[in-house]
Every structure is written in structure tokens, then in C-alpha cells.
Motif scaffolding. Structure first.
Motif, short mmCIF file in Angstrom:
data_model
loop_
_atom_site.label_atom_id
_atom_site.label_comp_id
_atom_site.label_asym_id
_atom_site.label_seq_id
_atom_site.Cartn_x
_atom_site.Cartn_y
_atom_site.Cartn_z
N GLU A 60 29.30 -17.27 28.56
CA GLU A 60 29.76 -17.20 29.94
C GLU A 60 30.22 -15.78 30.25
OE1 GLU A 60 31.71 -21.57 30.79
OE2 GLU A 60 32.91 -20.11 29.66
N ILE A 62 32.50 -14.55 33.22
CA ILE A 62 33.28 -15.04 34.35
C ILE A 62 33.96 -13.86 35.06
CG2 ILE A 62 35.17 -16.56 35.07
CD1 ILE A 62 34.59 -18.16 32.45
N ASP A 72 31.43 -18.03 36.97
CA ASP A 72 30.49 -17.64 35.92
C ASP A 72 29.28 -17.00 36.58
OD1 ASP A 72 28.82 -17.33 33.77
OD2 ASP A 72 28.87 -19.43 33.12
#
Length: 256
Positions: A60, A62, A72
């Protein structure tokens, strides 16, 4: 304080070869992270994954967006990612030609970034372009010259102006002083350091040059074979490296 960027277990593979694997870290507002390692260590692959130029195989990325809060970026639509790249993010390439439109004037290169975020008044766009050219030490009388008429160092300064004119919240830099003469590198580093401090920029800088990260980065991440082998405050890592590979880098035994 909420991190501006949260990287969680990012991985990228090229068939059986590891590009990068299990990379995680937080980047806070106003912080500069340096990523170093020899050629093939995975630092450029990681940067590409973070900036959306490469699709990771896992993980991810983010980003704390100004409107919707943390999201994300890997789950964003392509138009959303393009908009992010025109507004909150910027990318400074090693080769300025990759980040400039060589057939457009210097002022036009800077102005295009402003128009991408909604600027429409020609006089204000040109005034802002001239102001930013001055901030990166390009004379006002060069505003209508094309980048092809500029030296390599001037092209890189123009690319920086094009990227920073809209006040991005996160800047990715890929070997920003690579391929330049030593004296030109020194001037460019002084310029970057001043802009980072003045604008309170958050940035991720990939480089093979430890002098660059010592001057610009608050924290440092050392990569080898796609993995992070050491991380910490820049001066701490460079002055007292704990991992054997970092010790070799610092002692210049490895050719990076």
C-alpha cells in the motif's frame, strides 16, 4: 502528527528477480527521506512504485490527500492519479529532458504546470513563471528561450521550477544532480536545500551520492538487493553505520 505518506510492505518483482520487497516507512510533512544503494539495489524501482510510475505487486502507498484524507494511491483510478501528479505531487527526473517539453519555452514549461491546476490569466501565469525562473537562477531575459538552448544545469533548474511552481506537498527526486559537473552539482544542491527549507517540502530523494543525502535528507534508508538493510537519521547512519553493507557504502568500497 499524521504521516503525509505511509508505505506498507511494497514489493515489485521482475519475474524471479526482486525489484524491491517488504518496504515500509512513514514520511511526515516537511520531512526529506533519502534512499541510497548501489546500482541494482532497488532504490529506483521503489521510487517508481511510490510515484505511480510502476505498479507494485504488493503493498500500500497511502497519501494524506488534502480533500479526502488518507487514501491508498494504488487503488485510485488513473484520472485520479494523473490529477495527483499535477497537483500535490511532483517528480524531478535525473535527466531534465524527461521532465521538460523541449519544444516549449522556459516560461511555457513553468506556465503549463500552472494551467494544469486551473490558472488561466496569461499575465499572471507569465509573471509567476518569471518569478520562479529567478528563484532557480535563470535570468528573466531567458523566459522565451527553449530548453534546448540551456546547459544541463540550467535545464535541471528549469525542471525544478516547473515542478515546484504549484507548491506540491510531496516531491520525488531521482538522482537530481546525476550527470552534472561537480561545480554545477554544488550550485544545484545549494538551490535545492534553500527551496526545501523555504517551502517546507516533503521529499523522497533517490541518489548514489552520499553527499547529496547528507545535505538534503533528514532520514536515510539504505537498500541492497531490493531490501532495506538500514534506516535512521541521516547523520546517525552515515557517521555510525551498523550494517556491513552500509559500512562499505560509507567507506566507498562499493562503486555506486
Amino acid at each position: 502528527m499524521t504521516p503525509l505518506l505511509q508505505v506498507r510492505d511494497v514489493a515489485k518483482f521482475y519475474g524471479p528477480r526482486v525489484g524491491c520487497r517488504d518496504v515500509s516507512f512513514d514520511l511526515y510533512p516537511g520531512e526529506v527521506m533519502g534512499i541510497v544503494g548501489e546500482s541494482g539495489s532497488g532504490k529506483s524501482t521503489l521510487l517508481g512504485c511510490l510515484a505511480g510510475h510502476l505498479a507494485p505487486d504488493a503493498g500500500e502507498v497511502i497519501f494524506d490527500t488534502a480533500v479526502d484524507g488518507p487514501r491508498d494511491t494504488l487503488m485510485m483510478s488513473e484520472p485520479e492519479r494523473r490529477m495527483l501528479g499535477r497537483t500535490d505531487w511532483a517528480f524531478v527526473h535525473q535527466h531534465a529532458r524527461d521532465g521538460l517539453r523541449m519544444g516549449v519555452s522556459a516560461g511555457g514549461n513553468v506556465g503549463e504546470r500552472l494551467m494544469a491546476v486551473g490558472a488561466r490569466h496569461y499575465g499572471e501565469i507569465r509573471s509567476s513563471a518569471i518569478d520562479w525562473l529567478g528563484r532557480v537562477e535563470i535570468a528573466e531575459d531567458r523566459v522565451d528561450d527553449r530548453p534546448t538552448a540551456f546547459s544541463g544545469g540550467m535545464q535541471q533548474r528549469l525542471q525544478i521550477a516547473r515542478n515546484l511552481v504549484t507548491g506540491p506537498r510531496l516531491v520525488f527526486m531521482d538522482e537530481p544532480t546525476g550527470g552534472l559537473d561537480v561545480s554545477v552539482q554544488a550550485r544545484l544542491l545549494d538551490l535545492l536545500r534553500g527551496l526545501v527549507r523555504e517551502m517546507g517540502l516533503s521529499a523522497i530523494i533517490v541518489t548514489h551520492d552520499l553527499a547529496v543525502v547528507r545535505l538534503l535528507a533528514d532520514r536515510l534508508m539504505v537498500m541492497k538487493d531490493g531490501h532495506v538493510v538500514e534506516t535512521g537519521l541521516t547523520d546517525q547512519v552515515l557517521d555510525d553505520p551498523q550494517h556491513g553493507y552500509t559500512q562499505l557504502l560509507v567507506s566507498s568500497v562499493l562503486q555506486v
